[in-house]
Each structure stands twice: as structure tokens, then as C-alpha cells.
Design an enzyme around this catalytic site. Structure first.
Site, PDB file in Angstrom:
ATOM      1  N   HIS A   1       0.840  -1.204   0.000  1.00 17.73           N
ATOM      2  CA  HIS A   1       0.000   0.000   0.000  1.00 17.73           C
ATOM      3  C   HIS A   1       0.877   1.257   0.000  1.00 17.73           C
ATOM      4  CE1 HIS A   1      -3.722   2.258   1.245  1.00 17.73           C
ATOM      5  NE2 HIS A   1      -2.790   3.103   1.670  1.00 17.73           N
ATOM      6  N   GLU A   2       1.827   1.313   0.918  1.00 16.52           N
ATOM      7  CA  GLU A   2       2.681   2.498   1.008  1.00 16.52           C
ATOM      8  C   GLU A   2       3.656   2.585  -0.165  1.00 16.52           C
ATOM      9  OE1 GLU A   2       2.059   4.844   3.022  1.00 16.52           O
ATOM     10  OE2 GLU A   2       0.548   3.707   4.149  1.00 16.52           O
TER      11      GLU A   2
ATOM     12  N   HIS B   1       1.838   4.188  -3.054  1.00 18.75           N
ATOM     13  CA  HIS B   1       1.804   5.652  -2.921  1.00 18.75           C
ATOM     14  C   HIS B   1       3.128   6.248  -3.414  1.00 18.75           C
ATOM     15  CE1 HIS B   1      -1.971   6.095  -0.881  1.00 18.75           C
ATOM     16  NE2 HIS B   1      -1.594   5.533   0.251  1.00 18.75           N
TER      17      HIS B   1
END
Length: 232
Positions: free
Chosen positions: A22-23, A26
Site C-alpha cells: 500500500h505504502e 503511494h
């Protein structure tokens, strides 16, 4: 008890990986759109060490898992410098949505791999069905004489369950979740200050209502995934 500890270990490993992707998503999207801040800090990586927050990624999730509470956790926020974007609003929204999109992608990939196991391996159907039952702690699930691929099927099903949960959770429009970062781009300036103040109470709101909010969005989505997995 031994089985429960093993299940929690499986869940925790999948959760840490889900946080990391997820990170990293980003960071990757921000770099593609002109902001190298996260890349320069080594955040475009699946290495959990770069992303996990000791309290939000480890302590809180483990407490929730052991005491069967709603699973709430977070990783270290990915640093973004919006002034590096060519089109601020569009690019900021794309960077924000990249995180939840990555979790949906992993959940979908896990579903496809489960279908391959189900239809392409001997006794794959039993492995997948038992994995679903064990993941939901259904007492009738028999764990004796399970096929060799069962642990992989269980890991993949947790990949579906946890990544879908994170996808829904992060789209809740409460600061500082991703859903709020998208929503604030469409709110009038006069409302923004009040909306941002909600962030002071978001943790309390999520602790008491997070499980219910996740369930509202997760139930139809997980139902679709389960129908595809068990019905095909």
C-alpha cells in the site's frame, strides 16, 4: 490454541505485506508523477522495515487479532511534496488512490491464484474450501489430513480477506485516511477547516465504529469474491 496462534501468524504476515505494498504504491505513483520525495527515502520498496509503524503495524493489529477485535492498523505515512506535481489536484488524487488500488489488485491476484489451485491441482477444491472455513474460524472445518497446498491456499485467502479490508478501510472518508484526502479536494474552502478538525477524533470514531464501517463496505465486495471462488 496452537492452531489459533498459527492463524494469527499467517494473518500478521499478510497484513504487514499489505501495508508495505500500500505504502510502496503511494511512493511509486508519486515518483511517476514528478515527486521523488518518497523514492529518495527508500519507500518504493516492499521491504516492511521501511513502512511499518511499531504501534500501528505491530502492537495494535496483534492485540486486535488475539482478542478478536476489529482489525485496525496503519503504516508510516508516505511523505509527499505536492508542489512537485504538474497538476496538483489530479496527481494528488492519483497518488492517494494508488494505495487502496494496490490492495484491491493483490486481493484480485490472490483470488486468481486460488482458482488456479482449485481447478488445476489434485484436491485443490478441498484445500480452498477448508482455507475459507479455517480463515473464518468455522468449527466444522476439518484440519486432519489436509493437502500439501492447504497452507498456500490459506495464505492466499488471507490475502483476499485482509487486502479487501484495507481497501475498504482506507476509503472511509475520515481524516487522515485516503478517502478523506480525496474528498477534501471536492469540498468548498469554507468547510475544509471544520472537516480537518474531525481528524482529532478519527481514532476514537474508528475504534468504536471502524468495524461496522468496514463491514458495510466489505460485505458485498467479499461476497462477490467468495461467490467467484466457491461458485466457479
Amino acid at each position: 490454541m496452537n492452531q489459533e496462534v498459527i492463524l494469527i501468524l499467517f494473518e500478521f504476515v499478510v497484513l504487514v505485506f499489505a501495508f508495505s505494498i500500500h505504502e510502496a504504491a503511494h511512493a511509486w505513483m508519486a515518483n511517476r508523477l514528478g515527486d521523488p520525495t518518497a523514492r529518495m527515502l527508500g519507500r518504493v520498496t516492499l521491504n516492511p522495515v521501511k513502512h511499518i509503524d511499531p504501534f500501528g503495524s505491530v502492537i495494535m493489529p496483534l492485540i486486535a487479532m488475539f482478542y478478536h477485535m476489529p482489525l485496525i492498523g496503519w503504516a508510516k505515512p508516505t511523505p509527499v511534496t505536492p508542489r512537485n506535481f504538474k497538476k496538483y489536484k489530479r496527481d494528488d488524487i492519483l497518488v492517494t488512490l494508488a494505495g487502496p488500488a494496490s490492495n484491491l489488485f493483490v486481493a484480485t491476484a490472490s483470488l486468481l491464484l486460488l482458482l488456479i489451485i482449485k481447478h488445476g491441482t489434485a484436491d485443490g477444491g478441498r484445500s480452498v474450501l477448508t482455507a475459507v472455513m479455517v480463515a473464518f474460524r468455522i468449527p466444522q472445518a476439518s484440519t486432519e489430513g489436509l493437502p500439501t497446498l492447504f497452507p498456500i491456499a490459506l495464505l492466499l485467502y488471507f490475502g483476499v480477506l485482509i487486502n479487501l479490508s484495507l481497501f475498504v478501510f482506507n476509503l472511509i472518508p475520515l481524516p487522515p485516511l485516503d478517502g478523506s484526502k480525496v474528498l477534501r479536494h471536492f469540498l468548498p474552502y469554507s468547510v475544509l477547516e471544520t472537516y480537518d478538525r474531525i481528524g482529532m477524533f478519527s481514532i476514537l470514531i474508528l475504534m468504536f465504529l471502524g468495524g461496522r464501517l468496514i463491514s458495510i463496505g466489505l460485505s458485498p465486495l467479499l461476497g462477490t469474491f467468495n461467490s467467484l471462488l466457491l461458485g466457479m
